[in-house]
Design an enzyme around this catalytic site. Structure first.
Site, PDB file in Angstrom:
ATOM      1  CG  HIS A 116      34.397 -24.093 -14.671  1.00 34.77           C
ATOM      2  ND1 HIS A 116      35.354 -23.351 -15.319  1.00 34.77           N
ATOM      3  CD2 HIS A 116      34.992 -24.569 -13.546  1.00 34.77           C
ATOM      4  CE1 HIS A 116      36.472 -23.378 -14.622  1.00 34.77           C
ATOM      5  NE2 HIS A 116      36.269 -24.109 -13.536  1.00 34.77           N
ATOM      6  CG  LEU A 117      31.192 -24.185  -8.179  1.00 33.63           C
ATOM      7  CD1 LEU A 117      29.684 -24.460  -8.131  1.00 33.63           C
ATOM      8  CD2 LEU A 117      31.887 -24.818  -6.987  1.00 33.63           C
ATOM      9  CG  HIS A 118      28.983 -20.294 -12.978  1.00 32.59           C
ATOM     10  ND1 HIS A 118      28.924 -21.534 -13.585  1.00 32.59           N
ATOM     11  CD2 HIS A 118      27.908 -19.595 -13.450  1.00 32.59           C
ATOM     12  CE1 HIS A 118      27.858 -21.579 -14.387  1.00 32.59           C
ATOM     13  NE2 HIS A 118      27.237 -20.417 -14.326  1.00 32.59           N
ATOM     14  CG  LEU A 119      27.038 -19.288  -6.565  1.00 30.75           C
ATOM     15  CD1 LEU A 119      28.272 -20.170  -6.454  1.00 30.75           C
ATOM     16  CD2 LEU A 119      26.629 -18.822  -5.171  1.00 30.75           C
TER      17      LEU A 119
END
Length: 402
Positions: free
Chosen positions: A233-236
């Protein structure tokens, strides 16, 4: 060997409401004694051009780490650290992060090793990943399933900043298994269900978060699937580390005539270096180049890690060089699906940059630079494939310049 004396910002003294936007912002803290945040909403942290700190950020001379209170916190630091500390007190983390034992390994690289037994033992098991391009699966754990109190604030840019038309809402939330004090996740619009593939709006938020902090050791990074991302799940990641890292001032050589892509040298692993001196057209161009590079790698099932840090301009620099801009370092690497349980550390974004969170006391006391380098180099692409990737990225940059 020493403990890390600085915890990102002065957590005992910061005000959650310091700064020029006091008049129109809400509190970033949970209601007192509240166990349920439902109905209280997510506060907005709105920032403009004037808050992106471009100059005057540096490490103290001849200091292995940064003493507490050495740097006045920015508004961003104050808000993040105050809210993060309250979540500690509310027990929202998987473990209570104490002062971490820290040492710089003897040798030419300058690895910063930290003992973090709890993270090694108590972090959430990584998801089953089989492809760098794997689609988002709403049935698996994702950031729509977290407790409301884990969200600190929404990061929003004012319209005067370039790229606002592509702006995404970025939720800043705690990492419940923190590497260090202030460890947060930057998650773009989680309800969209974006897979872990880097997008321009997410990268822009990461670079600008680094510029919003007055601390030289606030860094941001990205792990691809196959590059030890544990959640698809898109994250930085963003976190404070009060120590210099090798990648800040390591020398590099240009790979293209325009000087937009460099090869980073004399660090744990050779990486592709992109550099910007600050916001504006230069930053927008960098975001485009980096995302075209990560798209190339993703489309070809090549895992990768990315690290954003204040640093010196490309060229023949050194660790003592001024932190005059932002370095974005990209590593292409072998895919690794799952965690290697028997290793002293797992190789992802911070390890490639020279920060080694070590899992056990035994490994922490016995770890050498040679052993750390061997673990890291085992994760790199074979030489022939590495050369192929380098040639392809140089060609991509050349297309931009035409």
């Amino acid at each position: 060997m020493s403990g890390n004396r600085y915890t990102g910002c002065s957590l005992q003294q910061v005000s959650p409401m310091a700064g020029p936007h006091d008049s129109h912002e809400t509190s970033y803290l949970l209601p007192p004694n509240s166990k349920d945040w439902e109905g209280h909403g997510i506060p907005d942290f709105v920032y403009g051009q004037e808050e992106l700190v471009l100059e005057g950020i540096q490490w103290p001379r001849d200091a292995p780490g940064l003493p507490e209170d050495a740097v006045p916190p920015s508004r961003f630091d104050s808000v993040l650290c105050s809210a993060w500390k309250q979540r500690v007190e509310l027990g929202l983390f998987r473990y209570r992060l104490g002062e971490l034992q820290t040492q710089t390994l003897p040798g030419a690289v300058g690895f910063v090793a930290q003992l973090n037994v709890e993270r090694g033992a108590q972090r959430r098991r990584p998801q089953s990943i089989s492809s760098v391009k794997q689609a988002f699966d709403p049935a698996l754990f994702n950031f729509n399933k977290i407790r409301p109190g884990e969200v600190l604030f929404r990061l929003l840019r004012e319209p005067d900043l370039p790229g606002a038309l592509q702006q995404e809402d970025i939720l800043v939330m705690i990492n419940v298994s923190p590497l260090e004090w202030g460890h947060v996740l930057l998650v773009p619009e989680p309800t969209r269900g974006l897979p872990q593939r880097l997008l321009p709006g997410a990268l822009r938020a990461g670079v600008e978060a680094v510029l919003l902090s007055s601390h030289p050791g606030f860094r941001v990074g990205f792990n691809s699937l196959g590059g030890l991302a544990s959640v698809n799940h898109l994250h930085l990641h963003g976190y404070y580390l009060a120590h210099r890292l090798p990648v800040e001032g390591a020398p590099s050589e240009p790979l293209d005539p325009g000087g937009h892509l460099h090869l980073l040298q004399a660090v744990p692993a050779p990486g592709f270096l992109f550099y910007t001196s600050g916001p504006g057209p230069d930053l927008e161009a960098l975001i485009g180049r980096v995302c075209r590079a990560t798209d190339y790698l993703t489309d070809r099932e090549i895992a990768h890690n990315l690290f954003v840090t204040r640093g010196a301009p490309p060229g023949k620099t050194s660790p003592s060089s001024a932190l005059t801009g932002v370095r974005v370092i990209l590593w292409a690497r072998k895919s690794s699906f799952g965690v290697k349980e028997g290793e002293a550390f797992n190789v992802a974004l911070c390890e490639l940059a020279g920060h080694l969170p070590v899992k056990t006391s035994q490994d922490f006391s016995s770890l050498t630079e040679a052993a750390a380098l061997a673990l890291i180099q085992d994760c790199l692409l074979p030489p022939a494939q590495a050369e192929e990737v380098q040639a392809a990225l140089v060609a991509l940059i050349a297309q931009d310049e035409q």
